[in-house]
Design an enzyme around this catalytic site. Structure first.
Site, PDB file in Angstrom:
ATOM      1  N   LYS A 191      -8.008  -8.590  -5.182  1.00  0.00           N
ATOM      2  CA  LYS A 191      -7.298  -8.137  -3.978  1.00  0.00           C
ATOM      3  C   LYS A 191      -7.273  -6.621  -3.967  1.00  0.00           C
ATOM      4  O   LYS A 191      -7.104  -5.991  -5.011  1.00  0.00           O
ATOM      5  CB  LYS A 191      -5.854  -8.664  -3.994  1.00  0.00           C
ATOM      6  CG  LYS A 191      -4.984  -8.074  -2.898  1.00  0.00           C
ATOM      7  CD  LYS A 191      -3.547  -8.578  -2.894  1.00  0.00           C
ATOM      8  CE  LYS A 191      -2.753  -7.816  -1.838  1.00  0.00           C
ATOM      9  NZ  LYS A 191      -1.385  -8.289  -1.664  1.00  0.00           N
TER      10      LYS A 191
ATOM     11  N   GLU B 190      10.465  -3.276   2.584  1.00  0.00           N
ATOM     12  CA  GLU B 190      10.252  -3.803   1.224  1.00  0.00           C
ATOM     13  C   GLU B 190      10.962  -3.015   0.119  1.00  0.00           C
ATOM     14  O   GLU B 190      10.746  -1.816  -0.057  1.00  0.00           O
ATOM     15  CB  GLU B 190       8.743  -3.858   0.927  1.00  0.00           C
ATOM     16  CG  GLU B 190       8.457  -4.564  -0.382  1.00  0.00           C
ATOM     17  CD  GLU B 190       7.000  -4.939  -0.573  1.00  0.00           C
ATOM     18  OE1 GLU B 190       6.203  -4.827   0.388  1.00  0.00           O
ATOM     19  OE2 GLU B 190       6.646  -5.343  -1.685  1.00  0.00           O
TER      20      GLU B 190
HETATM   21  C1  LIG Z   1       0.654  -2.015   2.875  1.00  0.00           C
HETATM   22  C2  LIG Z   1       1.564  -2.316   3.785  1.00  0.00           C
HETATM   23  O1  LIG Z   1       2.333  -3.455   3.746  1.00  0.00           O
HETATM   24  C3  LIG Z   1       2.442  -4.218   2.554  1.00  0.00           C
HETATM   25  C4  LIG Z   1       3.766  -4.824   2.579  1.00  0.00           C
HETATM   26  C5  LIG Z   1       4.006  -6.048   3.149  1.00  0.00           C
HETATM   27  C6  LIG Z   1       2.933  -6.876   3.492  1.00  0.00           C
HETATM   28  C7  LIG Z   1       1.652  -6.500   3.242  1.00  0.00           C
HETATM   29  C8  LIG Z   1       0.502  -7.378   3.592  1.00  0.00           C
HETATM   30  O2  LIG Z   1       0.726  -8.491   4.050  1.00  0.00           O
HETATM   31  O3  LIG Z   1      -0.646  -6.928   3.458  1.00  0.00           O
HETATM   32  C9  LIG Z   1       1.337  -5.255   2.514  1.00  0.00           C
HETATM   33  O4  LIG Z   1       1.075  -5.649   1.218  1.00  0.00           O
HETATM   34  C10 LIG Z   1       1.858  -1.432   4.927  1.00  0.00           C
HETATM   35  O5  LIG Z   1       2.800  -1.701   5.682  1.00  0.00           O
HETATM   36  O6  LIG Z   1       1.156  -0.401   5.074  1.00  0.00           O
END
Ligand SMILES: C=C(O[C@H]1C=CC=C(C(=O)O)[C@@H]1O)C(=O)O
Length: 388
Positions: free
Chosen positions: A141, A190
């Site tokens: 990932k 988050e």
């Molecule tokens: C990298 C980001 O979100 C992260 C946080 C929540 C969900 C995310 C996702 O589903 O990809 C990301 O990991 C951003 O908001 O720039």
């Protein structure tokens, strides 16, 4: 469908001098502003002590030796690559109730011009390249980000931008100085980690879907996210990494077996609220942050390879985006949110950042749409109308 409630964060006990919700926030160019589910913190630089600027690994011991008085806090930003920080040492932090709603009425919004950097086609190409690398292994990932540059017709002030950001479910609203007349502002969902006494909490998020103004479509997207194999796999990688990093510090660690749905005003997310009890009451919040950051929610797995891929495929430096924003007090308590849904402010310019987790099953167009939806957190708050 289960929708999560905010993570359990013990309320800070009010102390004399705490203020109620401020009607107008009194900030200077060096004030860190951070609103969390439990409180609003305003922390100013201490005139006698320059902010700490070192790497994350050095901060826990630097902060422990510098915060010599109860009530002091170190507060600010830590970069994505963890090599630099900007933590103000504040002897008289101001605490108040959280900001729950925008507090700007009838202001004149600037006119904006917008430019995507890189162009959407280049982002799609980078996502496809990352997927080729994932197919070849051992990359599982990687989170790839893009930026959107907004140019206003007049200089921007942090005060006016910040006034529009609080809103439903933007759990961490912040404005933090990054240099001489430059800031990072944002509204992140988050929590990387909080430590209150021996209680540790973290709410990793990964796996997302844009919300819809149509309630039927909105619910369908939430249900589809909850059952999406690709998103559950992307989420699991993050939860496993977070649990592995916290386990050595905790005598109990509660990791729910399945993620919940969390809603922000623009996104659905899969989230897992993890709580633990510290083995050693001397472990401070920055030690935990250093053990966790960067999680695969903002970087990838394996971490070092994902960092290299980010360096090679993202044309714009992340700086403090996807780093940490938060505070720690003299007792070692603190809260560190991920600096997401944010923009770097300088003069007339606001550069927004948004990323999406790329795994083998990703669809490039859907990842592009996800980053657009993440941009819309700030764009909508600032009344910027655009077809992304
Ligand atoms: C990298 C980001 O979100 C992260 C946080 C929540 C969900 C995310 C996702 O589903 O990809 C990301 O990991 C951003 O908001 O720039």
């Amino acid at each position: 469908m289960t929708v999560s409630t905010p993570p359990l964060i013990p309320m800070r006990t009010p102390v004399p001098g705490d203020a109620p919700v401020p009607l107008s926030i009194d900030i200077t160019p060096s004030t860190l502003v951070m609103s969390t589910p439990a409180h609003l913190l305003l922390a100013d630089d201490n005139d006698e002590q320059a902010p700490l600027t070192g790497p994350l690994t050095a901060l826990a011991s630097q902060v422990a030796t510098t915060l010599h008085q109860p009530g002091m806090v170190a507060a600010g930003l830590i970069s994505f690559d963890a090599t630099s920080s900007r933590l103000a040492l504040c002897s008289a932090p101001r605490w108040a109730d959280p900001l729950l709603a925008p507090y700007c009425f009838g202001c004149r919004h600037p006119s904006w011009t917008l430019k995507a950097e890189p162009e959407p086609a280049a982002y799609l190409a980078a996502v496809r390249q990352a997927q080729e690398m994932i197919k070849a292994g051992p990359l599982h990932k990687v989170v790839l980000a893009r930026t959107m540059v907004l140019e206003a017709d007049r200089p921007l002030t942090v005060k006016e931008l910040l006034a529009h950001l609080p809103g439903p479910n933007a759990r961490y609203v912040y404005a933090a100085p990054t240099g001489e007349d430059t800031w990072l502002i944002g509204a992140s969902p988050e929590l990387l980690v909080s430590r209150h006494g021996r209680t540790v909490a973290t709410t990793p998020m990964a796996g997302s879907a844009p919300r819809s103004f149509d309630p039927t479509v909105d619910q369908a997207r939430a249900l589809a996210l909850q059952g999406s194999g690709k998103d559950l796999q992307e989420h699991r990688l993050v939860v496993d990494a977070v649990a592995r990093a916290l386990a050595p510090f905790c005598e109990h660690l509660y990791v729910p077996a399945r993620p919940q749905l969390t809603a922000t005003s623009t996104m659905w997310h899969l989230s897992t609220p993890i709580t633990g009890r510290l083995r050693d009451p001397g472990t401070c919040s920055l030690t935990l942050a250093a053990a966790l950051h960067p999680t695969p929610a903002v970087c990838g797995t394996p971490e070092n390879l994902a960092r290299e891929v980010i360096g090679a495929l993202e044309p714009v430096e992340r700086g403090f985006y996807a780093g940490l924003v938060g505070w720690q007090d003299a007792a070692g308590d603190g809260e560190w949110a991920l600096a997401l849904r944010c923009g770097a402010v300088s003069g007339n310019t606001l550069r927004l950042y948004a990323g999406a987790g790329i795994v083998a099953g990703s669809e490039p167009e859907a990842e592009l749409a996800e980053t657009s939806a993440k941009f819309s957190t700030l764009l909508r708050a600032l009344r910027v109308h655009t077809d992304l």
